[in-house]
Enzyme design. Structure first.
Site, PDB file in Angstrom:
ATOM      1  N   ASP A 199       3.668  32.947   8.666  1.00 35.00           N
ATOM      2  CA  ASP A 199       4.773  33.205   7.655  1.00 35.00           C
ATOM      3  C   ASP A 199       5.338  31.708   7.298  1.00 35.00           C
ATOM      4  OD1 ASP A 199       7.303  33.918   6.380  1.00 35.00           O
ATOM      5  OD2 ASP A 199       7.900  35.088   8.205  1.00 35.00           O
ATOM      6  N   TRP A 219      12.765  36.109  12.704  1.00 33.33           N
ATOM      7  CA  TRP A 219      11.724  36.558  11.948  1.00 33.33           C
ATOM      8  C   TRP A 219      10.275  36.800  12.856  1.00 33.33           C
ATOM      9  CZ3 TRP A 219      13.770  39.292   8.443  1.00 33.33           C
ATOM     10  CH2 TRP A 219      14.907  38.820   7.662  1.00 33.33           C
ATOM     11  N   LYS A 230      13.006  32.476  -1.115  1.00 32.04           N
ATOM     12  CA  LYS A 230      13.555  31.209  -0.352  1.00 32.04           C
ATOM     13  C   LYS A 230      13.186  30.037  -1.069  1.00 32.04           C
ATOM     14  CE  LYS A 230      14.589  34.033   2.830  1.00 32.04           C
ATOM     15  NZ  LYS A 230      14.090  34.599   3.968  1.00 32.04           N
TER      16      LYS A 230
HETATM   17  C1  LIG Z   1      13.625  35.577   4.749  1.00 31.47           C
HETATM   18  C2  LIG Z   1      12.518  35.888   5.683  1.00 31.47           C
HETATM   19  C3  LIG Z   1      11.821  37.062   6.136  1.00 31.47           C
HETATM   20  C4  LIG Z   1      12.113  38.299   5.344  1.00 31.47           C
HETATM   21  O1  LIG Z   1      11.799  38.295   4.101  1.00 31.47           O
HETATM   22  P1  LIG Z   1      12.087  39.544   3.229  1.00 31.47           P
HETATM   23  O2  LIG Z   1      11.407  39.191   1.921  1.00 31.47           O
HETATM   24  O3  LIG Z   1      13.475  39.990   3.006  1.00 31.47           O
HETATM   25  O4  LIG Z   1      11.228  40.585   3.947  1.00 31.47           O
HETATM   26  C5  LIG Z   1      10.689  36.507   6.583  1.00 31.47           C
HETATM   27  N1  LIG Z   1      10.306  35.555   7.322  1.00 31.47           N
HETATM   28  C6  LIG Z   1      10.948  34.134   6.985  1.00 31.47           C
HETATM   29  C7  LIG Z   1      10.511  33.164   7.695  1.00 31.47           C
HETATM   30  C8  LIG Z   1      12.250  34.375   6.114  1.00 31.47           C
HETATM   31  O5  LIG Z   1      12.924  33.453   6.003  1.00 31.47           O
END
Ligand SMILES: *Cc1c(COP(=O)(O)O)cnc(C)c1O
Length: 360
Positions: free
Chosen positions: A171, A101, A195
């Protein structure tokens, strides 16, 4: 009705209390005669839902007044572009590459300017967090970017990097609300909610007010300017209304449990059950260095792909779902987010112990 123990990395398990409440309110939300899915986002009823959600989140995370809370769409992945479009005034930024990511965010930023990888853990399949105490960060970098919890690899920053005065952007998709955070240390803290918070379709961006400006990169679409959404309190256009409503319920669920310190304690207890077992097991092995282990995502292997597959299949038959690891790591991964009950983790550890005995 029978529910499994769902160890999915995302979309993931939600608190049963929240699902039940949502079910009860499905046909007639508190006397409105309609479902939250059916109501105008400009209605008084909905205004209360979104305002309360924001207030509860502010309360939970102790968000300072000079930060805006935005409920957006486009997934965490859209932020990979939105961040440079809004923040890359000097067209330069520093990225710490600790997994897929972070790498995707870094690659996306290269479209807009000079995105410099100042550290990486790719040399060892992202199984650790690099030392970030004294990085070579370009003076004119607009920000330093991290992925704080690496969902696929199961690593987590235990201390934030020394950004040497630069703005920190994080993030936190897979560790959102898993423990207390000091929001004031970040310029932007954001994540997709699917998540650890709610249903897919909502991204929460917590952004310091001085970073919200008209001064975006040329060509930045209206919808991708933080200012557009900040000025309209996340109601510039139709927001992901039902998803925000569920998030609001999860915020209340967390507050009732005692807030983020209480959930952190629970998360530590849960993770310890699995990690202690992995440390003593002769069959299963964790893939991450101990110091950097995530409380949320626990990857492990047997070292034998056939045995891994057998484990995943037998676990599924026993009611433990989604334990297959990400294809880039192989093996297994148990995501044990806030809503995974301790009992689920205890039963998984017991099942693993039994599997080890039978496959010695
Ligand atoms: C799942 C995830 C993403 C991507 O998320 P989307 O909503 O599918 O774009 C980005 N960063 C992390 C840390 C993730 O776990």
């Amino acid at each position: 009705m029978s529910r499994v123990y769902n160890f999915s990395a995302g979309p993931a398990v939600l608190p049963e209390e929240v699902l039940r409440e949502a079910a009860e309110e499905m046909m007639d939300y508190r006397g409105s005669g309609m479902s939250v899915m059916e109501m105008s986002h400009r209605s008084k009823v909905y205004d209360t839902i979104i305002k309360e959600a924001e207030a509860d989140l502010r309360d939970l995370m102790n968000i300072p007044d000079n930060y805006k809370v935005l409920f957006l769409q486009g997934g965490a992945s859209q932020q990979f572009a939105m961040i440079p479009m809004n923040l890359m005034k000097n067209r330069k930024a520093a990225y710490i590459v600790t997994g897929q990511w972070a790498k995707k965010a870094w690659k996306e930023a290269q479209i807009y300017g000079d995105a410099v990888a100042v550290a990486s853990s790719e040399d060892k399949t992202f199984s650790y967090i690099p030392d970030c105490s004294d990085l070579d960060i370009p003076e004119d970098a607009d920000y330093v970017y991290i992925c704080e919890n690496n969902t696929i690899y199961g690593t987590k920053y235990k201390t934030l990097p020394n950004t040497k005065g630069h703005i920190l952007v994080a993030d936190v998709s897979s560790c959102f609300l898993s423990e207390p955070v000091d929001v004031s240390r970040y310029g932007i803290i954001y994540g997709g909610v699917q998540k650890n918070i709610g249903p897919a379709g909502v991204v929460i961006v917590i952004i310091r007010e001085d970073l919200i400006t008209e001064d975006t990169l040329p060509g930045t679409p209206t919808m991708l300017k933080y200012k557009t959404h900040a000025d309209a309190d996340s109601l510039y256009n139709t927001p992901p209304a039902y998803g925000i409503y569920i998030c609001g319920k999860v915020f209340k669920w967390l507050k009732n449990l005692g807030g983020l310190s209480a959930i952190k304690e629970r998360n530590e207890e849960k993770a310890k059950i699995l990690y202690d077992f992995l440390d003593e097991s002769k069959l299963f092995k964790g893939t991450v260095v101990k110091e950097d282990r995530s409380l949320m995502n626990v990857p492990f292997v047997t070292g034998d792909a056939d045995l891994d597959a057998k484990f995943v299949a037998e676990a599924k038959a026993a009611g433990f779902e989604n334990l297959k690891g990400h294809r880039s790591v192989g093996g297994m991964r148990a995501s044990i987010y806030n809503a995974m009950p301790k009992e689920g983790v205890e039963k998984l550890a017991a099942f693993m112990r039994e599997f080890e005995k039978n496959n010695a």
